[in-house]
Scaffold this active site. Structure first.
Site, short mmCIF file in Angstrom:
data_model
loop_
_atom_site.label_atom_id
_atom_site.label_comp_id
_atom_site.label_asym_id
_atom_site.label_seq_id
_atom_site.Cartn_x
_atom_site.Cartn_y
_atom_site.Cartn_z
N PRO A 72 0.72 -1.23 0.11
CA PRO A 72 -0.01 0.00 -0.01
C PRO A 72 0.85 1.29 -0.19
CG PRO A 72 0.15 -1.10 2.08
CD PRO A 72 0.50 -2.13 1.36
N CYS B 28 0.29 5.55 -0.28
CA CYS B 28 -0.33 6.67 -0.42
C CYS B 28 -0.13 7.51 -1.71
CB CYS B 28 -0.35 7.55 0.76
SG CYS B 28 -1.18 6.99 2.32
N ALA C 3 -3.48 3.47 1.95
CA ALA C 3 -4.22 3.59 3.22
C ALA C 3 -5.55 4.45 2.87
CB ALA C 3 -3.60 4.11 4.42
N TYR D 225 -0.10 4.94 12.99
CA TYR D 225 -1.62 5.52 12.92
C TYR D 225 -2.18 4.83 14.00
CZ TYR D 225 0.58 7.21 8.45
OH TYR D 225 1.27 7.85 7.79
N ARG E 31 8.27 0.28 -2.90
CA ARG E 31 9.09 1.54 -3.72
C ARG E 31 9.45 0.86 -5.25
NH1 ARG E 31 12.65 3.69 0.81
NH2 ARG E 31 12.40 1.28 1.41
C1 FNR Z 1 4.34 4.03 1.91
N1 FNR Z 1 4.13 2.89 2.81
C2 FNR Z 1 2.95 2.97 3.14
N2 FNR Z 1 2.24 1.99 4.06
C3 FNR Z 1 1.24 1.55 4.46
O1 FNR Z 1 1.06 0.62 5.27
N3 FNR Z 1 0.30 2.35 3.80
C4 FNR Z 1 0.42 3.25 3.03
O2 FNR Z 1 -0.78 4.12 2.48
C5 FNR Z 1 1.64 3.73 2.71
N4 FNR Z 1 2.04 4.77 1.83
C6 FNR Z 1 3.24 4.77 1.28
C7 FNR Z 1 3.39 5.84 0.16
C8 FNR Z 1 4.72 5.94 -0.33
C9 FNR Z 1 4.96 6.68 -1.23
C10 FNR Z 1 5.57 5.03 0.12
C11 FNR Z 1 7.01 4.89 -0.64
C12 FNR Z 1 5.53 4.00 1.25
C13 FNR Z 1 5.04 2.02 3.24
C14 FNR Z 1 5.07 1.08 2.08
O3 FNR Z 1 4.03 0.28 2.29
C15 FNR Z 1 6.22 0.08 2.59
O4 FNR Z 1 5.84 -0.66 3.53
C16 FNR Z 1 7.56 0.95 2.69
O5 FNR Z 1 7.81 1.45 1.51
C17 FNR Z 1 8.80 -0.12 2.70
O6 FNR Z 1 8.63 -1.22 1.38
P1 FNR Z 1 9.80 -0.96 0.23
O7 FNR Z 1 9.45 0.29 -0.37
O8 FNR Z 1 11.22 -0.79 0.79
O9 FNR Z 1 9.47 -2.23 -0.70
#
Ligand code: FNR
Length: 371
Positions: free
Chosen positions: A23, A25, A59, A194, A342
């Site tokens: 997920p 945002c 989220a 959160y 990412r």
């Molecule tokens: C996130 N992450 C995140 N996690 C979550 O539980 N809900 C969300 O809405 C978001 N939003 C969000 C936006 C953006 C732009 C990023 C980069 C990250 C965290 C994401 O889901 C993830 O847990 C982390 O980015 C670590 O994983 P990666 O990016 O290393 O694969």
């Protein structure tokens, strides 16, 4: 042998592989109404075309004051269902399961998007009064150890016991709407500082009612929310929960990996959740971050997997960027699902490219338009 391209069955849903879009945002509801826009369609649908087994929304707020920023996605009315339905239909057509992450931001909400520096906005501006387990417990500014008295940020309010009970209903209602919108999976967001995480951690929960104090009391609202969501979703659809395994605050009484393992095992053994998505941190600006290298949170997923002992699946997230890494997690029995964030922003076709790299093209189908 189970590998990244083995099916993953949960209740009567089957993901075509073990890759989930984490997920993320998008802050892309510029009318501040929480309705999915063309951006969300493009973002989520292109990752479904890209071969992921499960595409999870960002989220998604269960009510307006549950948004992180003013421009976040929501699911608090039938209009939100209508805006999301084309996305779930397209995911299905593309062979991906669709998931929605249901969330409430609590005292981390009521901000502008990151490209406007996430500035807090109060109820006299575009924002709202942000509910919190204990309004005095959150330091808004980096390095502060007590909440600032700044007038800008005086928009946090302690929830009454009745407010907490209403929150459980809000999650259940949003879960029912998620089903109406056609989502295959509902994930409860109890991570990253959160609202639900704020209840779990003794750092942010100083309540004296039945939702604060002991481990049993602090975890009560998460157990109630997950149970209510499970009851609101048809039996054939899986429910996930995302935890921050640790607050990364080793020097004070905080939420720990052992706490996460115990709560996950409890939920799993009662059949309340089908998969535990294991992340970390986000509660407090003074967290002591580890090296953010490859697989930086996988050890926590392994610990939780050991604790749930087969009663639920476990997903690992954090620093998974290569096909080999994702595949090794599954092959070596460290996690059941590789959750990729990412890297999916860099490459919407991560799963299809992984199949090429891993010589598993037999297990995927490129869209016929691209073959
Ligand atoms: C996130 N992450 C995140 N996690 C979550 O539980 N809900 C969300 O809405 C978001 N939003 C969000 C936006 C953006 C732009 C990023 C980069 C990250 C965290 C994401 O889901 C993830 O847990 C982390 O980015 C670590 O994983 P990666 O990016 O290393 O694969």
């Amino acid at each position: 042998m189970t590998d990244l391209f083995s099916d993953l069955s949960m209740r009567d849903r089957t993901a075509r592989n073990r890759v989930m879009v984490s997920p993320m945002c998008q802050y892309s509801c510029p009318d501040q109404d929480g309705l999915a826009t063309e951006w969300h369609r493009q973002h989520l649908e292109s990752r479904a075309v890209g071969g992921a087994g499960i595409v999870m929304t960002e989220a998604t707020a269960v009510r307006p004051d549950g948004r992180i920023s003013t421009d976040d996605l929501g699911l608090w009315s039938d209009a939100h269902v209508d805006a999301l339905e084309p996305i779930t239909a397209f995911c299905e057509e593309s062979g991906a399961l669709s998931g929605v992450q249901l969330a409430h931001a609590g005292h981390k909400g009521s901000k502008r998007p990151p490209w406007e520096d996430s500035v807090p906005v109060g109820p006299t501006g575009d924002g709202w009064v942000a509910p919190s387990p204990s309004a005095d417990a959150y330091p808004w500014r980096e390095g502060d150890d007590e909440r600032s008295d700044d007038a800008d940020v005086k928009h946090v309010e302690t929830m009454s016991t009745t407010d907490v009970e209403a929150l459980v209903d809000d999650f259940a209602n949003a879960a029912a709407r998620a089903d109406d919108a056609g989502f295959d999976v509902v994930e409860v967001h109890a991570a990253h500082g959160y609202l639900l995480h704020q209840f779990l951690s003794p750092v942010t929960n100083r309540r004296e009612d039945r939702y604060g104090g002991s481990f049993e009391a602090r975890t009560r609202v998460v157990r109630e929310v997950c149970t209510a969501v499970r009851d609101a979703v048809p039996d054939e659809k899986p429910v996930f929960v995302r935890f921050s395994a640790t607050d990364w605050l080793p020097d004070r009484d905080s939420w720990t990996v052992d706490d996460t393992a115990a709560l996950a095992a409890d939920l799993a053994s009662h059949g309340v959740v089908d998969l535990v998505d294991v992340s970390a941190g986000g509660l407090h600006p003074n967290q002591q971050l580890p090296e953010m290298g490859p697989n930086y949170q996988v050890q926590y997923a392994e610990r939780v997997r050991e604790a749930v002992g087969g009663d639920a699946l476990v997903g690992a997230v954090g620093g998974i960027t290569t096909p080999e890494q994702a595949d090794a997690l599954v092959r070596n029995d460290r996690a059941d699902l590789a959750i990729v964030g990412r890297q999916h922003l860099r490459d919407p076709y991560f799963a299809l490219h992984a199949a090429q790299t891993l010589d598993r093209e037999d297990a995927v189908e490129w869209p016929r338009q691209y073959r």
